[in-house]
Design a protein around this motif. Structure first.
Motif, PDB file in Angstrom:
ATOM      1  N   ILE A   1      39.949  43.763  43.378  1.00 22.92           N
ATOM      2  CA  ILE A   1      39.649  42.338  43.430  1.00 22.92           C
ATOM      3  C   ILE A   1      39.228  41.884  42.036  1.00 22.92           C
ATOM      4  O   ILE A   1      38.661  42.654  41.272  1.00 22.92           O
ATOM      5  CB  ILE A   1      38.530  42.006  44.447  1.00 22.92           C
ATOM      6  CG1 ILE A   1      37.243  42.771  44.115  1.00 22.92           C
ATOM      7  CG2 ILE A   1      38.987  42.280  45.861  1.00 22.92           C
ATOM      8  CD1 ILE A   1      36.080  42.398  45.017  1.00 22.92           C
TER       9      ILE A   1
ATOM     10  N   THR B   1      35.873  34.228  48.129  1.00 20.66           N
ATOM     11  CA  THR B   1      37.145  34.821  47.716  1.00 20.66           C
ATOM     12  C   THR B   1      37.095  36.343  47.770  1.00 20.66           C
ATOM     13  O   THR B   1      38.038  36.990  48.244  1.00 20.66           O
ATOM     14  CB  THR B   1      37.509  34.372  46.288  1.00 20.66           C
ATOM     15  OG1 THR B   1      37.520  32.947  46.227  1.00 20.66           O
ATOM     16  CG2 THR B   1      38.877  34.908  45.882  1.00 20.66           C
ATOM     17  N   TRP B   2      35.991  36.930  47.316  1.00 18.13           N
ATOM     18  CA  TRP B   2      35.847  38.387  47.388  1.00 18.13           C
ATOM     19  C   TRP B   2      35.938  38.878  48.832  1.00 18.13           C
ATOM     20  O   TRP B   2      36.640  39.845  49.129  1.00 18.13           O
ATOM     21  CB  TRP B   2      34.500  38.807  46.796  1.00 18.13           C
ATOM     22  CG  TRP B   2      34.493  38.904  45.311  1.00 18.13           C
ATOM     23  CD1 TRP B   2      35.577  38.809  44.471  1.00 18.13           C
ATOM     24  CD2 TRP B   2      33.349  39.102  44.467  1.00 18.13           C
ATOM     25  NE1 TRP B   2      35.175  38.934  43.169  1.00 18.13           N
ATOM     26  CE2 TRP B   2      33.826  39.124  43.124  1.00 18.13           C
ATOM     27  CE3 TRP B   2      31.992  39.255  44.709  1.00 18.13           C
ATOM     28  CZ2 TRP B   2      32.979  39.296  42.043  1.00 18.13           C
ATOM     29  CZ3 TRP B   2      31.138  39.432  43.632  1.00 18.13           C
ATOM     30  CH2 TRP B   2      31.620  39.455  42.316  1.00 18.13           C
TER      31      TRP B   2
ATOM     32  N   ALA C   1      32.363  35.368  38.356  1.00 15.74           N
ATOM     33  CA  ALA C   1      31.081  36.033  38.587  1.00 15.74           C
ATOM     34  C   ALA C   1      30.323  36.297  37.287  1.00 15.74           C
ATOM     35  O   ALA C   1      29.087  36.151  37.261  1.00 15.74           O
ATOM     36  CB  ALA C   1      31.291  37.340  39.353  1.00 15.74           C
TER      37      ALA C   1
ATOM     38  N   PHE D   1      38.197  48.271  44.016  1.00 19.13           N
ATOM     39  CA  PHE D   1      38.351  47.391  45.167  1.00 19.13           C
ATOM     40  C   PHE D   1      39.556  46.461  45.029  1.00 19.13           C
ATOM     41  O   PHE D   1      39.855  45.687  45.938  1.00 19.13           O
ATOM     42  CB  PHE D   1      37.088  46.559  45.358  1.00 19.13           C
ATOM     43  CG  PHE D   1      35.837  47.373  45.490  1.00 19.13           C
ATOM     44  CD1 PHE D   1      35.547  48.042  46.665  1.00 19.13           C
ATOM     45  CD2 PHE D   1      34.959  47.488  44.426  1.00 19.13           C
ATOM     46  CE1 PHE D   1      34.403  48.811  46.779  1.00 19.13           C
ATOM     47  CE2 PHE D   1      33.805  48.241  44.529  1.00 19.13           C
ATOM     48  CZ  PHE D   1      33.530  48.916  45.714  1.00 19.13           C
TER      49      PHE D   1
ATOM     50  N   LEU E   1      39.510  38.617  50.153  1.00 23.45           N
ATOM     51  CA  LEU E   1      40.389  39.630  49.562  1.00 23.45           C
ATOM     52  C   LEU E   1      40.101  41.018  50.134  1.00 23.45           C
ATOM     53  O   LEU E   1      41.024  41.784  50.439  1.00 23.45           O
ATOM     54  CB  LEU E   1      40.222  39.643  48.039  1.00 23.45           C
ATOM     55  CG  LEU E   1      40.773  38.433  47.288  1.00 23.45           C
ATOM     56  CD1 LEU E   1      40.425  38.517  45.805  1.00 23.45           C
ATOM     57  CD2 LEU E   1      42.281  38.320  47.460  1.00 23.45           C
ATOM     58  N   LEU E   2      38.825  41.353  50.285  1.00 23.12           N
ATOM     59  CA  LEU E   2      38.467  42.652  50.854  1.00 23.12           C
ATOM     60  C   LEU E   2      38.874  42.744  52.328  1.00 23.12           C
ATOM     61  O   LEU E   2      39.214  43.822  52.817  1.00 23.12           O
ATOM     62  CB  LEU E   2      36.963  42.891  50.708  1.00 23.12           C
ATOM     63  CG  LEU E   2      36.468  43.177  49.292  1.00 23.12           C
ATOM     64  CD1 LEU E   2      34.945  43.222  49.247  1.00 23.12           C
ATOM     65  CD2 LEU E   2      37.045  44.495  48.773  1.00 23.12           C
TER      66      LEU E   2
ATOM     67  N   VAL F   1      33.137  32.446  44.506  1.00 20.28           N
ATOM     68  CA  VAL F   1      33.335  33.857  44.177  1.00 20.28           C
ATOM     69  C   VAL F   1      33.120  34.729  45.403  1.00 20.28           C
ATOM     70  O   VAL F   1      33.956  35.586  45.730  1.00 20.28           O
ATOM     71  CB  VAL F   1      32.380  34.295  43.042  1.00 20.28           C
ATOM     72  CG1 VAL F   1      32.438  35.803  42.834  1.00 20.28           C
ATOM     73  CG2 VAL F   1      32.729  33.573  41.747  1.00 20.28           C
ATOM     74  N   LEU F   2      32.016  34.518  46.102  1.00 21.96           N
ATOM     75  CA  LEU F   2      31.687  35.347  47.264  1.00 21.96           C
ATOM     76  C   LEU F   2      32.726  35.195  48.367  1.00 21.96           C
ATOM     77  O   LEU F   2      33.183  36.193  48.948  1.00 21.96           O
ATOM     78  CB  LEU F   2      30.302  34.964  47.786  1.00 21.96           C
ATOM     79  CG  LEU F   2      29.801  35.752  48.999  1.00 21.96           C
ATOM     80  CD1 LEU F   2      29.714  37.234  48.669  1.00 21.96           C
ATOM     81  CD2 LEU F   2      28.451  35.219  49.472  1.00 21.96           C
TER      82      LEU F   2
ATOM     83  N   ALA G   1      37.255  39.743  38.999  1.00 25.35           N
ATOM     84  CA  ALA G   1      35.866  39.342  38.757  1.00 25.35           C
ATOM     85  C   ALA G   1      35.668  37.846  38.959  1.00 25.35           C
ATOM     86  O   ALA G   1      34.555  37.387  39.217  1.00 25.35           O
ATOM     87  CB  ALA G   1      35.448  39.731  37.340  1.00 25.35           C
ATOM     88  N   LEU G   2      36.764  37.080  38.811  1.00 30.87           N
ATOM     89  CA  LEU G   2      36.690  35.626  38.923  1.00 30.87           C
ATOM     90  C   LEU G   2      35.635  35.086  37.947  1.00 30.87           C
ATOM     91  O   LEU G   2      35.589  35.528  36.807  1.00 30.87           O
ATOM     92  CB  LEU G   2      36.393  35.215  40.370  1.00 30.87           C
ATOM     93  CG  LEU G   2      37.405  35.707  41.423  1.00 30.87           C
ATOM     94  CD1 LEU G   2      36.937  35.363  42.828  1.00 30.87           C
ATOM     95  CD2 LEU G   2      38.776  35.117  41.157  1.00 30.87           C
TER      96      LEU G   2
ATOM     97  N   LEU H   1      35.058  46.447  39.423  1.00 30.03           N
ATOM     98  CA  LEU H   1      35.740  45.972  40.624  1.00 30.03           C
ATOM     99  C   LEU H   1      37.148  46.540  40.778  1.00 30.03           C
ATOM    100  O   LEU H   1      37.810  46.275  41.778  1.00 30.03           O
ATOM    101  CB  LEU H   1      35.801  44.445  40.622  1.00 30.03           C
ATOM    102  CG  LEU H   1      34.441  43.737  40.713  1.00 30.03           C
ATOM    103  CD1 LEU H   1      34.620  42.228  40.565  1.00 30.03           C
ATOM    104  CD2 LEU H   1      33.750  44.052  42.034  1.00 30.03           C
TER     105      LEU H   1
END
Length: 211
Positions: free
Chosen positions: A176, A23-24, A181, A174, A27-28, A20-21, A178-179, A171
């Motif tokens: 993105i 990928t976030w 999370a 942003f 993406l950001l 998750v982290l 939540a996946l 989210l």
């Protein structure tokens, strides 16, 4: 992965948090590098009107579709065939895990409908994939199946639906997803009172482990 696991060891493990982290962050990062494809951060209203599920009670066909896709969306697939294959694989590995996955998917769809979630999110399994993971983790991985664990897992599963919806909104600015999370956060939270639900023998083993 190992560093994250060590950092969150008191909460039971890293789960899917590294995925998750990472990928976030990637993406950001697309917003800060011209060499990476991405769009500008969205502007305007964060929460927009949506089409709530039409009709009550929930139609059987929509319930079945939502349950199947909640399972398949764990692997980012909106496919009933993929859901059946994944469910069969779970059953071969652990009948308990398969039962909790199915129960978690059903409970997630019913909870989302009860709270008036968007129709496409219900039938598309997009509010159910994290609850499915929560149900498996709490029901069979971290706790031994029992009626107490079953009730506790049901509460965790329902709460994951709420957290999924909350993070989807939080989210949105942003752009993105939540996946998984919600699964990670709720599982960590529901593992805090772990000794209250584990068999006495398991608690004793943890206490007696050398430092």
């Amino acid at each position: 992965m190992l560093g994250t696991t060590n950092a969150v060891k008191p909460w039971g493990g890293a789960l899917t948090f590294p995925f998750v982290l990472t990928t976030w962050l990637l993406l950001l990062a697309t917003y800060g590098f011209s060499g990476l494809a991405g769009a500008a951060l969205p502007t305007g209203r964060v929460v927009t009107a949506f089409q709530a599920y039409q009709g009550s009670p929930l139609q059987l066909i929509d319930l079945v579709q939502g349950v199947f896709l909640s399972i398949s969306q764990v692997f980012l697939k909106a496919s009933s065939i993929a859901a059946l294959l994944l469910f069969a694989g779970l059953a071969v590995s652990s009948l308990a895990a398969a039962a909790f996955a199915l129960g978690g998917a059903i409970l997630a769809v019913l909870t989302a409908h009860l709270f008036g979630a968007e129709s496409d999110l219900i039938t598309g399994g997009l509010l159910g994939f994290s609850p499915v993971l929560t149900a498996i983790a709490l029901g069979t991985v971290f706790y031994q199946p029992s009626w107490r664990v079953g009730v506790y897992t049901a509460l965790g599963t329902m709460f994951t639906v709420i957290v999924q919806s909350a993070l989807n909104v939080a989210l949105s600015p942003f752009a993105i997803p939540a996946l998984t999370a919600p699964f990670v956060l709720v599982t960590w939270l529901f593992l805090l009172p772990r000794q209250r639900l584990e068999p006495v023998s398991a608690v004793v083993r943890d206490v007696e482990k050398p430092a």
